[in-house]
Enzyme design. Structure first.
Site, PDB file in Angstrom:
ATOM      1  N   LYS A  11      55.892  13.328   4.258  1.00 42.72           N
ATOM      2  CA  LYS A  11      54.446  13.068   4.252  1.00 42.72           C
ATOM      3  C   LYS A  11      53.829  13.504   5.589  1.00 42.72           C
ATOM      4  O   LYS A  11      54.553  13.807   6.551  1.00 42.72           O
ATOM      5  CB  LYS A  11      54.224  11.579   3.992  1.00 42.72           C
ATOM      6  N   TYR A  51      49.830  10.034  -7.864  1.00 44.32           N
ATOM      7  CA  TYR A  51      49.729   8.589  -7.648  1.00 44.32           C
ATOM      8  C   TYR A  51      48.823   7.921  -8.682  1.00 44.32           C
ATOM      9  O   TYR A  51      48.164   6.926  -8.378  1.00 44.32           O
ATOM     10  CB  TYR A  51      49.234   8.303  -6.225  1.00 44.32           C
ATOM     11  N   ASN A 114      54.965   5.694   5.763  1.00 43.31           N
ATOM     12  CA  ASN A 114      56.400   5.513   5.538  1.00 43.31           C
ATOM     13  C   ASN A 114      57.190   6.826   5.412  1.00 43.31           C
ATOM     14  O   ASN A 114      58.286   6.856   4.861  1.00 43.31           O
ATOM     15  CB  ASN A 114      56.658   4.543   4.381  1.00 43.31           C
ATOM     16  N   HIS A 117      58.355  10.626   0.604  1.00 42.63           N
ATOM     17  CA  HIS A 117      58.279  10.257  -0.809  1.00 42.63           C
ATOM     18  C   HIS A 117      59.587  10.649  -1.477  1.00 42.63           C
ATOM     19  O   HIS A 117      60.159  11.692  -1.156  1.00 42.63           O
ATOM     20  CB  HIS A 117      57.130  10.995  -1.510  1.00 42.63           C
ATOM     21  N   GLU A 128      57.114  14.950 -11.789  1.00 43.10           N
ATOM     22  CA  GLU A 128      56.647  15.274 -10.438  1.00 43.10           C
ATOM     23  C   GLU A 128      57.007  16.715 -10.055  1.00 43.10           C
ATOM     24  O   GLU A 128      56.201  17.414  -9.433  1.00 43.10           O
ATOM     25  CB  GLU A 128      57.245  14.286  -9.430  1.00 43.10           C
TER      26      GLU A 128
HETATM   27  P1  DAT Z   1      57.405   4.370  -3.065  1.00 43.06           P
HETATM   28  O1  DAT Z   1      56.779   5.409  -2.159  1.00 43.06           O
HETATM   29  O2  DAT Z   1      58.468   3.581  -2.338  1.00 43.06           O
HETATM   30  O3  DAT Z   1      57.877   4.927  -4.375  1.00 43.06           O
HETATM   31  P2  DAT Z   1      55.111   3.305  -4.520  1.00 43.06           P
HETATM   32  O4  DAT Z   1      55.328   4.381  -5.510  1.00 43.06           O
HETATM   33  O5  DAT Z   1      54.975   1.890  -5.027  1.00 43.06           O
HETATM   34  O6  DAT Z   1      56.273   3.286  -3.398  1.00 43.06           O
HETATM   35  O7  DAT Z   1      53.809   3.600  -3.656  1.00 43.06           O
HETATM   36  C1  DAT Z   1      53.518   4.925  -3.267  1.00 43.06           C
HETATM   37  C2  DAT Z   1      52.976   4.907  -1.851  1.00 43.06           C
HETATM   38  O8  DAT Z   1      51.759   4.148  -1.799  1.00 43.06           O
HETATM   39  C3  DAT Z   1      53.896   4.249  -0.818  1.00 43.06           C
HETATM   40  O9  DAT Z   1      54.915   5.116  -0.370  1.00 43.06           O
HETATM   41  C4  DAT Z   1      52.918   3.908   0.253  1.00 43.06           C
HETATM   42  C5  DAT Z   1      51.674   3.486  -0.527  1.00 43.06           C
HETATM   43  N1  DAT Z   1      51.671   2.035  -0.712  1.00 43.06           N
HETATM   44  C6  DAT Z   1      52.372   1.334  -1.631  1.00 43.06           C
HETATM   45  N2  DAT Z   1      52.142   0.020  -1.514  1.00 43.06           N
HETATM   46  C7  DAT Z   1      51.270  -0.116  -0.474  1.00 43.06           C
HETATM   47  C8  DAT Z   1      50.636  -1.233   0.170  1.00 43.06           C
HETATM   48  N3  DAT Z   1      50.851  -2.485  -0.235  1.00 43.06           N
HETATM   49  N4  DAT Z   1      49.803  -0.972   1.204  1.00 43.06           N
HETATM   50  C9  DAT Z   1      49.567   0.292   1.621  1.00 43.06           C
HETATM   51  N5  DAT Z   1      50.132   1.394   1.065  1.00 43.06           N
HETATM   52  C10 DAT Z   1      50.964   1.181   0.033  1.00 43.06           C
HETATM   53 MG    MG Z   2      56.818   5.730  -5.967  1.00 41.29          MG
END
Ligand code: DAT
Ligand code: MG
Length: 151
Positions: A11, A51, A114, A117, A128
């Site tokens: 990212k 997303y 973080n 991805h 994806e």
């Molecule tokens: P992952 O990236 O571990 O698959 P996800 O698909 O639930 O997690 O969410 C996608 C991204 O969205 C994640 O990498 C960062 C952001 N995100 C998720 N939960 C969040 C939160 N509570 N606050 C801020 N950003 C968040």
């Molecule tokens: Mg995810």
């Protein structure tokens, strides 16, 4: 399935912090095969599809700002159980919960920064990869150590 594939992205924070090489090295060392790689500025359109499951979340607008704040490096990796293995190598979404030794546990600053991805299921990965890559951008190759002739 040794041909299982997953989508991994570094990212914008990972690119800006010069972590691209370290992220790639981890998956190479684990034994996975890089079959697609490109750097691009993400459009809001592709992000909305990527997303779509998060569109109603309160953090969604910030997520879009973050993901479009600079280029990403997007990759397809191949190998046995690559989806599950790379998810465990990446660690929990929130770096606080990600153990040391995982990408997010070692480099992640915050759930909204973080670093990487990784697709979370084989089916999800297929969608994806189709979203981010053209068919001809994914390359098949064999290792040279399988082709050395001793004659
Ligand atoms: P992952 O990236 O571990 O698959 P996800 O698909 O639930 O997690 O969410 C996608 C991204 O969205 C994640 O990498 C960062 C952001 N995100 C998720 N939960 C969040 C939160 N509570 N606050 C801020 N950003 C968040
Ligand atoms: Mg995810």
């Amino acid at each position: 399935d040794i041909r299982e594939r997953t989508l991994i992205a570094v990212k914008p924070d990972g690119v800006q912090r010069r972590l691209v090489g370290k992220v790639i090295q981890r998956f190479e060392q684990r034994g996975f095969k890089l079959v697609g790689l490109k750097m691009l500025q993400v459009s809001e359109d592709i992000l909305a599809q990527h997303y779509s499951h998060l569109r109603a979340k309160p953090f969604y607008p910030d997520l879009v700002d973050y993901m479009t704040s600079g280029p990403v490096v997007i990759m397809v990796w191949e190998g046995y159980n690559v989806v599950q293995s790379t998810r465990s190598m990446v660690g929990h979404t929130n770096p606080v919960e990600a153990p040391p030794g995982t990408v997010r546990g070692d480099f992640g600053l915050h759930v909204s920064r973080n670093v990487v991805h990784a697709s979370d299921s084989v089916e999800g990965a297929k969608g994806e990869i189709q979203l981010w890559f053209q068919r001809q951008e994914i390359l098949n190759w064999e290792s040279c150590d399988q082709a050395i002739s001793c004659e």
